[in-house]
Scaffold this motif. Sequence first.
Motif, PDB file in Angstrom:
ATOM      1  N   MET A 136      20.405  -1.944 -55.217  1.00 54.95           N
ATOM      2  CA  MET A 136      21.040  -0.693 -55.891  1.00 54.95           C
ATOM      3  C   MET A 136      19.921   0.624 -55.129  1.00 54.95           C
ATOM      4  N   ALA A 137      20.055   0.877 -54.704  1.00 53.70           N
ATOM      5  CA  ALA A 137      18.716   2.188 -54.488  1.00 53.70           C
ATOM      6  C   ALA A 137      19.180   3.575 -55.865  1.00 53.70           C
ATOM      7  N   LEU A 138      17.896   4.041 -56.113  1.00 53.93           N
ATOM      8  CA  LEU A 138      17.812   4.877 -57.031  1.00 53.93           C
ATOM      9  C   LEU A 138      18.689   6.358 -56.531  1.00 53.93           C
ATOM     10  N   VAL A 139      17.503   6.145 -55.023  1.00 53.76           N
ATOM     11  CA  VAL A 139      18.295   7.695 -54.743  1.00 53.76           C
ATOM     12  C   VAL A 139      19.185   7.086 -53.043  1.00 53.76           C
ATOM     13  N   ASP A 140      20.249   8.451 -53.675  1.00 53.65           N
ATOM     14  CA  ASP A 140      21.350   7.899 -51.704  1.00 53.65           C
ATOM     15  C   ASP A 140      20.380   8.738 -50.548  1.00 53.65           C
ATOM     16  N   PRO A 141      20.127   7.678 -50.000  1.00 49.01           N
ATOM     17  CA  PRO A 141      19.992   8.236 -48.859  1.00 49.01           C
ATOM     18  C   PRO A 141      20.539  10.034 -48.190  1.00 49.01           C
ATOM     19  N   ASP A 142      22.100   9.612 -48.065  1.00 45.78           N
ATOM     20  CA  ASP A 142      22.446  10.588 -47.579  1.00 45.78           C
ATOM     21  C   ASP A 142      22.204  12.883 -48.669  1.00 45.78           C
ATOM     22  N   ARG A 143      21.803  11.679 -50.064  1.00 47.93           N
ATOM     23  CA  ARG A 143      21.832  13.419 -50.516  1.00 47.93           C
ATOM     24  C   ARG A 143      21.305  14.038 -50.546  1.00 47.93           C
ATOM     25  N   LEU A 144      22.049  15.304 -51.186  1.00 47.03           N
ATOM     26  CA  LEU A 144      22.127  16.677 -50.502  1.00 47.03           C
ATOM     27  C   LEU A 144      22.701  17.135 -49.582  1.00 47.03           C
ATOM     28  N   PHE A 145      23.152  16.476 -48.824  1.00 51.36           N
ATOM     29  CA  PHE A 145      24.191  16.449 -47.468  1.00 51.36           C
ATOM     30  C   PHE A 145      25.556  17.210 -48.098  1.00 51.36           C
ATOM     31  N   PRO A 146      25.805  18.061 -46.774  1.00 51.90           N
ATOM     32  CA  PRO A 146      27.183  17.908 -47.999  1.00 51.90           C
ATOM     33  C   PRO A 146      28.355  16.584 -47.430  1.00 51.90           C
ATOM     34  N   VAL A 147      29.411  16.977 -47.560  1.00 52.66           N
ATOM     35  CA  VAL A 147      30.216  15.477 -47.922  1.00 52.66           C
ATOM     36  C   VAL A 147      31.047  15.691 -46.343  1.00 52.66           C
ATOM     37  N   GLU A 148      31.346  16.490 -46.420  1.00 49.66           N
ATOM     38  CA  GLU A 148      32.219  16.914 -45.092  1.00 49.66           C
ATOM     39  C   GLU A 148      32.157  15.734 -43.652  1.00 49.66           C
ATOM     40  N   THR A 149      32.415  15.035 -43.557  1.00 51.97           N
ATOM     41  CA  THR A 149      32.033  14.017 -42.196  1.00 51.97           C
ATOM     42  C   THR A 149      30.991  14.983 -41.498  1.00 51.97           C
ATOM     43  N   GLY A 150      31.356  15.750 -39.849  1.00 44.59           N
ATOM     44  CA  GLY A 150      31.158  15.818 -39.501  1.00 44.59           C
ATOM     45  C   GLY A 150      29.983  16.946 -39.893  1.00 44.59           C
ATOM     46  N   LEU A 151      29.851  17.865 -40.495  1.00 47.29           N
ATOM     47  CA  LEU A 151      29.161  18.031 -41.386  1.00 47.29           C
ATOM     48  C   LEU A 151      27.215  17.965 -41.814  1.00 47.29           C
ATOM     49  N   ARG A 152      28.135  16.461 -42.404  1.00 53.34           N
ATOM     50  CA  ARG A 152      27.102  15.130 -43.103  1.00 53.34           C
ATOM     51  C   ARG A 152      26.417  14.914 -41.361  1.00 53.34           C
ATOM     52  N   GLY A 153      26.814  14.538 -40.719  1.00 51.82           N
ATOM     53  CA  GLY A 153      26.579  13.910 -39.745  1.00 51.82           C
ATOM     54  C   GLY A 153      25.340  15.637 -38.904  1.00 51.82           C
ATOM     55  N   LEU A 154      26.078  16.430 -38.895  1.00 52.77           N
ATOM     56  CA  LEU A 154      25.015  17.476 -38.546  1.00 52.77           C
ATOM     57  C   LEU A 154      23.293  17.500 -39.206  1.00 52.77           C
ATOM     58  N   THR A 155      23.794  17.143 -40.682  1.00 54.71           N
ATOM     59  CA  THR A 155      22.804  17.597 -40.984  1.00 54.71           C
ATOM     60  C   THR A 155      22.142  16.239 -40.743  1.00 54.71           C
ATOM     61  N   ARG A 156      22.184  15.387 -41.694  1.00 54.92           N
ATOM     62  CA  ARG A 156      21.715  14.054 -40.562  1.00 54.92           C
ATOM     63  C   ARG A 156      20.557  14.662 -39.860  1.00 54.92           C
ATOM     64  N   ALA A 157      20.997  14.273 -38.669  1.00 48.53           N
ATOM     65  CA  ALA A 157      20.662  15.123 -37.266  1.00 48.53           C
ATOM     66  C   ALA A 157      19.066  15.679 -37.647  1.00 48.53           C
ATOM     67  N   LEU A 158      19.659  17.585 -38.239  1.00 51.15           N
ATOM     68  CA  LEU A 158      18.818  18.299 -38.750  1.00 51.15           C
ATOM     69  C   LEU A 158      17.663  17.186 -39.595  1.00 51.15           C
ATOM     70  N   TYR A 159      18.324  16.442 -40.404  1.00 50.07           N
ATOM     71  CA  TYR A 159      16.799  16.292 -41.590  1.00 50.07           C
ATOM     72  C   TYR A 159      15.881  15.040 -40.644  1.00 50.07           C
ATOM     73  N   GLU A 160      16.528  13.866 -39.775  1.00 51.24           N
ATOM     74  CA  GLU A 160      15.554  13.127 -39.136  1.00 51.24           C
ATOM     75  C   GLU A 160      14.962  14.001 -38.165  1.00 51.24           C
ATOM     76  N   SER A 161      15.119  15.208 -37.690  1.00 56.54           N
ATOM     77  CA  SER A 161      14.446  15.935 -37.051  1.00 56.54           C
ATOM     78  C   SER A 161      12.641  16.416 -37.387  1.00 56.54           C
ATOM     79  N   VAL A 162      12.810  16.585 -39.052  1.00 55.08           N
ATOM     80  CA  VAL A 162      11.920  16.587 -40.245  1.00 55.08           C
ATOM     81  C   VAL A 162      11.126  16.575 -41.233  1.00 55.08           C
ATOM     82  N   ALA A 163      12.765  15.549 -40.781  1.00 58.78           N
ATOM     83  CA  ALA A 163      11.960  14.079 -42.259  1.00 58.78           C
ATOM     84  C   ALA A 163      10.229  13.957 -41.950  1.00 58.78           C
ATOM     85  N   ASP A 164       9.861  13.031 -40.783  1.00 59.05           N
ATOM     86  CA  ASP A 164       8.187  13.586 -40.881  1.00 59.05           C
ATOM     87  C   ASP A 164       6.988  13.526 -40.993  1.00 59.05           C
ATOM     88  N   LEU A 165       7.577  15.284 -40.617  1.00 55.02           N
ATOM     89  CA  LEU A 165       6.858  16.310 -40.605  1.00 55.02           C
ATOM     90  C   LEU A 165       5.461  16.098 -41.346  1.00 55.02           C
TER      91      LEU A 165
END
Lengths: 468, 468, 468
Positions: free
Chosen positions: A1-30
């Motif tokens: 069980m994870a303490l933190v949701d990997p998709d936390r703070l992303f919008p819930v609607e599927t398409g929007l969540r996907g785009l948010t994740r893509a944007l986040y992945e582009s900056v997560a490791d900066l």
Amino acid sequence: MALVDPDRLFPVETGLRGLTRALYESVADLPIISPHGHCDPQWFAENKRFPNPAELFVIPDHYVFRMLVSQGVPLTDLGVPRVDGGPTETDPRLIWKRFAEHYYLLRGTPSAMWLNHSFEHVFGLDVPLSAETADMYYDHIDAKLAQDDFRPRALFDRFKIEALATTEGALDDLKWHRQIRESGWQGRVITTYRPDAVVDPEFEGFADNVAELGAITGEDTATWDGYLNAHRARRAYFKEFGATASDHGHATARTEDLSAADANALFQKALKGTCTADEADAFRGHMLTEMARMSLEDGLTLQIHPGARRNHSAPVFAAHGRDKGFDIPGRTDYVGALRPLLDAVGMERDLTVILFTLDETTYGRELAPMAGAYPALRLGPPWWFFDSYEGIRKFREATTETCGFYNTAGFNDDTRAFCSIPARHDVARRSDCAYLATLVATGRLREDEAFEVAQDLTYRLAKEAYRL
Amino acid sequence: MALVDPDRLFPVETGLRGLTRALYESVADLPIISPHGHCDPQWFAENKRFPNPAELFVIPDHYVFRMLVSQGVPLTDLGVPRVDGGPTETDPRLIWKRFAEHYYLLRGTPSAMWLNHSFEHVFGLDVPLSAETADMYYDHIDAKLAQDDFRPRALFDRFKIEALATTEGALDDLKWHRQIRESGWQGRVITTYRPDAVVDPEFEGFADNVAELGAITGEDTATWDGYLNAHRARRAYFKEFGATASDHGHATARTEDLSAADANALFQKALKGTCTADEADAFRGHMLTEMARMSLEDGLTLQIHPGARRNHSAPVFAAHGRDKGFDIPGRTDYVGALRPLLDAVGMERDLTVILFTLDETTYGRELAPMAGAYPALRLGPPWWFFDSYEGIRKFREATTETCGFYNTAGFNDDTRAFCSIPARHDVARRSDCAYLATLVATGRLREDEAFEVAQDLTYRLAKEAYRL
Amino acid sequence: MALVDPDRLFPVETGLRGLTRALYESVADLPIISPHGHCDPQWFAENKRFPNPAELFVIPDHYVFRMLVSQGVPLTDLGVPRVDGGPTETDPRLIWKRFAEHYYLLRGTPSAMWLNHSFEHVFGLDVPLSAETADMYYDHIDAKLAQDDFRPRALFDRFKIEALATTEGALDDLKWHRQIRESGWQGRVITTYRPDAVVDPEFEGFADNVAELGAITGEDTATWDGYLNAHRARRAYFKEFGATASDHGHATARTEDLSAADANALFQKALKGTCTADEADAFRGHMLTEMARMSLEDGLTLQIHPGARRNHSAPVFAAHGRDKGFDIPGRTDYVGALRPLLDAVGMERDLTVILFTLDETTYGRELAPMAGAYPALRLGPPWWFFDSYEGIRKFREATTETCGFYNTAGFNDDTRAFCSIPARHDVARRSDCAYLATLVATGRLREDEAFEVAQDLTYRLAKEAYRL
């Protein structure tokens, strides 16, 4: 069980969540740019282990212990030191257990998200903290802290911090910063010039402080010119230790632009301790304009952090001193207050003044319209109580339409809780990406623009605003 | 066709809606705790039928009739009584028809949702109210009101009300409450101590009221000590009739903590009617602190309801008196205003002070930071104009991150519209569950926590805050 | 590739988006009612071509050029005229290229959406504006502007404008409006009575302006009665040219209702230039009440636009004059400020006073409660910085629950940027439909009601509020 949701703070609607994740992945490791905060440079100078879980997570963090206090836990039960040196809890395990028992009080707060993030990502824990797991947590974290790779410099590297600014008073000798530099360690830990003690006539020991400022710099700080020159000298000294900014935490945003004669007259009164409250406020306000003029000379970015009514509880202040969770925001005016400074230097392209606020009503009404007009102004990120998902959402929704993205200054964490730094920057990146994805999905921004802005908000704007 | 959507106020995204529904179903049938309101205890004492639809839904409800007035319907056309006893509409069917013709004006308001909920769930109606259905509605509701199971006590049971607080002035003899108690009926209807008439020097007949307070209690209320003792006596009397709280509706949140000598000096001026406006305000403010101290003695919860500019329209007040829809909220300061009271008793763990506001800007800036620090403070639910879906959403979004859930006091309806009580609590339960589900879906709360918090917000926190 | 998303500003959840689209399609093609704005009547009188892209889109639009200024582009580089007639850029192509290079600064702003809408829908462009496309854009737009069907009257028809109000000072001879009328063109371009220069004692040349008002009207404006009669005469003259409203842009919302003697005393002081700042403010405030009384006589709707701190930067005002992007909103009080006017005429059913604000905190706290009670009040749409998706969303969310839809006055664009008019109305229609669809999907409004309200918000309420 994870303490933190990997998709936390992303919008819930599927398409929007996907785009948010893509944007986040582009900056997560900066890398992390942390241009404003309150970490202790001694940690990095000495690189000793953090003493125990309670001293790492509870005792110094007023975000955390105030919530337990608000439900009736005495400050002394949590080990918060007393001004009179009287008894306070000293058993770190007992403090930790009290914290764990009351951890549910933090539900829904950013502190809970930061702590869970640290527990999982820094310490590898994966069950929730509670009374039942308190001892396990304590033992686990304490064992980790004993390892070399949990010492401050190792964590600094692991957190991918590219630059970390601490904050020191104008009279500080910066010995820890000197020790860091002389140690040969390559981590970029820089200082920030915070002159409250020598610009605020109501600060304890103001006249003595100004005299000490003279002694340190060799300037005659009994004179107005000598006093200003002493500031110039200290700013230059702070720049030697990496400073790229000054910081000013006044109760209001008041500025003044007095004649030299009027300023000197106030200064002499201040030295004698005969300023009225209004005169002290005017002097502080005038010094912001002087600092802005010095910034034009030496390039330091000027930060204004107004609006906290500090030490709201007289009994708590008497018993435990400052920074104990009893600083309460108040209504803050910027429109009239900043006018003298802005008339003096607001149109300067080579000056950067970063405005912060604890009064969200000013985002759209005052701060964004001003930052969207004056070249010298940038808006700092949501501060303190508003360093949170909702805080960031409201900040972007209230300012972007009026001053765009490029009059904001990226994120900064303003924290003394070292382990929370990656968690805080992560929340900011997620929240900004959620906002950007929403703009794209509703036709307010093109997708290619969103990816570029995500980089800017995460990295470039902070580097530019702080000249890092 | 249903008047009210079974999924109303739930988020629209499918997954989120499902979780919201699950949370809602776990609390939908919990008993109603109504710890603050303005129902008439006479209803429950006498248990007579409600006279007709207009007197049940229109004439006494300023939420409703002000909207018609705002579009040009005269107050007298709606049967609102005149101060001079002059003519006003007396035909309830005609008033009802005017109401029905203008019912579309309430579109999008919580009043429309409450009314539709009552029409469907209390009276079994399933077509919208309009000019066309006005007569049908009138006849249908009127026939129901004639039935025994639509009398006040039957509805009280049907609404599953576990406790209902009314509000009475300090000089009230509480005869209806006595009659309820003596009737043997088991419904828990309790009073609340509301001493405005004897703590506000600007209240009509203040000196006479204080004299009457003396007469009732046998205390010499011409003296400061006697006056305070008289309060103690009345509070004890109110406690006999179930009171667990006092309530205070000042124009501002100002508090003072004066010396006994200074307080007595103001009190003597107040009795003579020679207080300036500022002195009257200071006296009211000091009395809040006195009430808080008495709360420490007798355990009553202290409620502060500040910020309404009452009777904003002079012509309407002259013609129709108070509570006619012309009370307008104003900007309210809490940070400076509450400091004297908080310095005196804010750190007390055995005191509960519940703060309300009509100024939403204070949620995040002032109220949540204070409630997240002071043990004595709790935040009341969104009040009056903000007792609504958007009001609750903004309240949770602005306060949770700073003071969590456990410094809030659950829901209360603050109404004199009896049939709206289940509807209002239902809106609060739905809105809170929507918020909790959103936190879960965005990784800010675990699902098991959300179910626990839903119980707390619906039931436990109100019982605790009001010691019910 | 399209510049603007056909589904822009619609919610992302599929079902909600579908309902929003259906609502939008029901109002998308309704004629534009533009009852308040700042277009130049000379355009329609002369019907000459717009000179070039820079003069159409950049130089006169302070929404746009201030954003470039805020990032260090000098006003003179953008061709903004200087008060001293000194040099400023005159090459429109060069100005356009600077604009294009910095166009990314407008990301996320309503200006970007309006501009993209104009580029695509008015000029048929389908690639983003940037440094690379600057010349292509310039040539394309310039060629279009040379065509007859891009002249002002042709665009007016193409935009489907049913009525367009301009704004003229009380001393204006309305010659362009006369020329329009005499031209036989059928476009409905009407004026609005804006008497700031003759009601504000602090306006430049106030006494001379009042004397000129006398000369124009044949009234003795040195007397109070003559001055009021002169206003009556000018209002009648403006009505001849279609005026249905007056407009008042004070720094605050202060009103007064003085006796004739007191008003005259202030007026005589104002003529002599001896008013204190407070007396000048009181006089302006009293004149609002006088204007409201005249509105009861002649039927003009009264608009109040308070709260802008004009010309915030002294250096910019000295160099470039007024309306240069340096007007900053400030906190605005309505509750106390409007009381004198409301006590005088607020209960009149035949008067319409439309309130605007630049302080969003007043929507829910002050404006909606007042508009939901006083028959004379209506709320104007979100103004200036808040004429945007977020602005409209917050306005509806903050006001609807308290004053419903029917105490709001539809949309108006308040612009001098002609090509932005269809874009702005389109944003308002989309934003309102998104709000309505959300209410339906969450059970707060029936679907048939939403379609009716969409018509009202788009068309009917503006026509009614402005008596068009």
